[in-house]
Design an enzyme around this catalytic site. Sequence first.
Site, PDB file in Angstrom:
ATOM      1  N   ALA A  67     -19.750 -40.025  20.898  1.00 23.27           N
ATOM      2  CA  ALA A  67     -18.427 -40.167  20.296  1.00 23.27           C
ATOM      3  C   ALA A  67     -17.506 -41.010  21.166  1.00 23.27           C
ATOM      4  O   ALA A  67     -16.830 -41.933  20.680  1.00 23.27           O
ATOM      5  CB  ALA A  67     -17.812 -38.786  20.050  1.00 23.27           C
TER       6      ALA A  67
ATOM      7  N   ALA B 247     -30.642 -38.073  14.478  1.00 25.66           N
ATOM      8  CA  ALA B 247     -30.885 -38.743  13.209  1.00 25.66           C
ATOM      9  C   ALA B 247     -29.555 -39.175  12.616  1.00 25.66           C
ATOM     10  O   ALA B 247     -28.519 -38.562  12.860  1.00 25.66           O
ATOM     11  CB  ALA B 247     -31.624 -37.813  12.246  1.00 25.66           C
TER      12      ALA B 247
ATOM     13  N   LYS C  56     -35.634 -44.401   9.495  1.00 24.16           N
ATOM     14  CA  LYS C  56     -35.481 -43.204   8.655  1.00 24.16           C
ATOM     15  C   LYS C  56     -35.182 -43.606   7.212  1.00 24.16           C
ATOM     16  O   LYS C  56     -34.180 -44.270   6.935  1.00 24.16           O
ATOM     17  CB  LYS C  56     -34.342 -42.339   9.209  1.00 24.16           C
TER      18      LYS C  56
ATOM     19  N   GLU D 145     -27.822 -32.713   7.278  1.00 21.99           N
ATOM     20  CA  GLU D 145     -27.893 -34.009   6.600  1.00 21.99           C
ATOM     21  C   GLU D 145     -27.508 -35.160   7.529  1.00 21.99           C
ATOM     22  O   GLU D 145     -27.124 -36.239   7.078  1.00 21.99           O
ATOM     23  CB  GLU D 145     -27.006 -34.009   5.356  1.00 21.99           C
TER      24      GLU D 145
ATOM     25  N   THR E  97     -25.012 -35.875   9.528  1.00 18.99           N
ATOM     26  CA  THR E  97     -23.689 -36.458   9.298  1.00 18.99           C
ATOM     27  C   THR E  97     -22.802 -36.474  10.546  1.00 18.99           C
ATOM     28  O   THR E  97     -21.661 -36.930  10.475  1.00 18.99           O
ATOM     29  CB  THR E  97     -22.951 -35.692   8.181  1.00 18.99           C
TER      30      THR E  97
END
Length: 499
Positions: A13, A48, A76, A340, A342
């Site tokens: 981040a 991922a 992916k 997922e 995210t």
Amino acid sequence: MAQQVLIAGGGSAGWMAAALFARLRPAPDTQITLVESEAIGTIGVGEATVPILQDFNRLLGLHEPDFVAATQGSFKLGIEFVGWGATDNRHFHGFGDFGPPIEGIAPHHHWHRLRAAGRITDPIDDWSMPACAAAEDRFAPPEALRGEAAQYRYAYHFDAGLYARLLRGYAEARGVTRIEGRILHADRDPETGDLTALQLDGDRRIEADLFIDCTGFASRLLGDALDTKFVDWSHWLPADRALAQGCTRAGRFTPFTRSTAHAVGWQWRIPLQHRTGNGLVYSSAYLPDDEAAAQLAANLDGDAIGDPRLLRFTTGRRERFWAHNVVAIGLAAGFLEPLESTSLQLVQTGLARLAELLPSAGRADPAIVAEYNRETIGEYARIRDFLIAHYCISRRPEPFWRDMAAMAVPDSLAHKLALWDASARVPLYELESHGEASWVAVLLGQGRMPRGHDPAADRPALDALQHAFDARRAALTTALPRLPAHDHFVARTCRADAA
């Protein structure tokens, strides 16, 4: 006078923030400083991503083969879900649709009609190019194909620590100053409440105009210094633990993430060039930590590398993401489990939103801050609903899953599921991260069959529909051999030891 931007915390981040601001707001107009402590370390729950990371890397000018090699990455096409809808269930959420609309109607409505007529018995995954390629461990960018078969996107798996290192080099080469040190406390203006400076160990003080909080779960600036409340979503997403464990490469080098449901929670598998990333996400109210560790160890497909890392968390978000002159990004802003992939998406979209709205000088108008918070709150809520849907529609028999199926869901999700059940429609709200095809993949994949479909799907003759579906399947079957094996593609174009 140059705007002073201070990024508190490193990791993915922090260095994504530093790299983006160095690209979009370069010196001398902006002076960017990043403070981090090697002693504190960083948290990398998953490795991922989703396809929009391509846009971030492209904006920075990163060459894809070099990026993948530098991060020991792979590609992916989506996520394979094992054991979610039921213990014997398997389905694929791919980054692509199930074909073009037929007479203006999305293909899943026609699939539902053909299935009801007994014309189709195969799962809808069979008409997804990402799902078909993933089943054979094949990968190449869509430019390698033509026509319908080329209508898909892709994302990456990579080592998050190596990605942060890559971005650090990028940012420092463009003038970002890195300071090693621990943050002791923040100074505030007694009149405005804005932060004025951070006090570091070694009797150091750093002033800034804008503070970007990338301090992880601690949320040292937005949470602690500004006392911004945390909105707890654990009643909907009760998992509060993750055990992360690397292992040696073994088995298939898949171009997809695998998510395997267990009696309590689920396990991820992420293939990298130098290892496989694994992790178990679970609720400590249903599964003790020692049993979780034993379960994770028993389900590795290679030899364990090091000891598992236990991460404790609460799902939710801060009440606001931008308060005074502090903007929280990443875990400092909130946490949604990596089901997922995210996490980095929320970092990327938060930074893009900030770069778009932030004035070049002076304090931001309250209307700008309010709009940033409105959009970010909406994005978090829409992802939250998508994650809850994976759990609440499950038919697994264990107590954890029965409780999840019985819970009251947010009104926004309840409406979406009710409309789906009635008509196979997926109402998309503002700030949705996942489109109709994603919802269809999860709902149909987990066996949530609607009672009806769009009446307009009844217009074409059944024989014509059958021909259209047969033609798409033939087109995918013909295209697949033109895609190389995933391991061959990685070795040929972006192998780490060739970087």
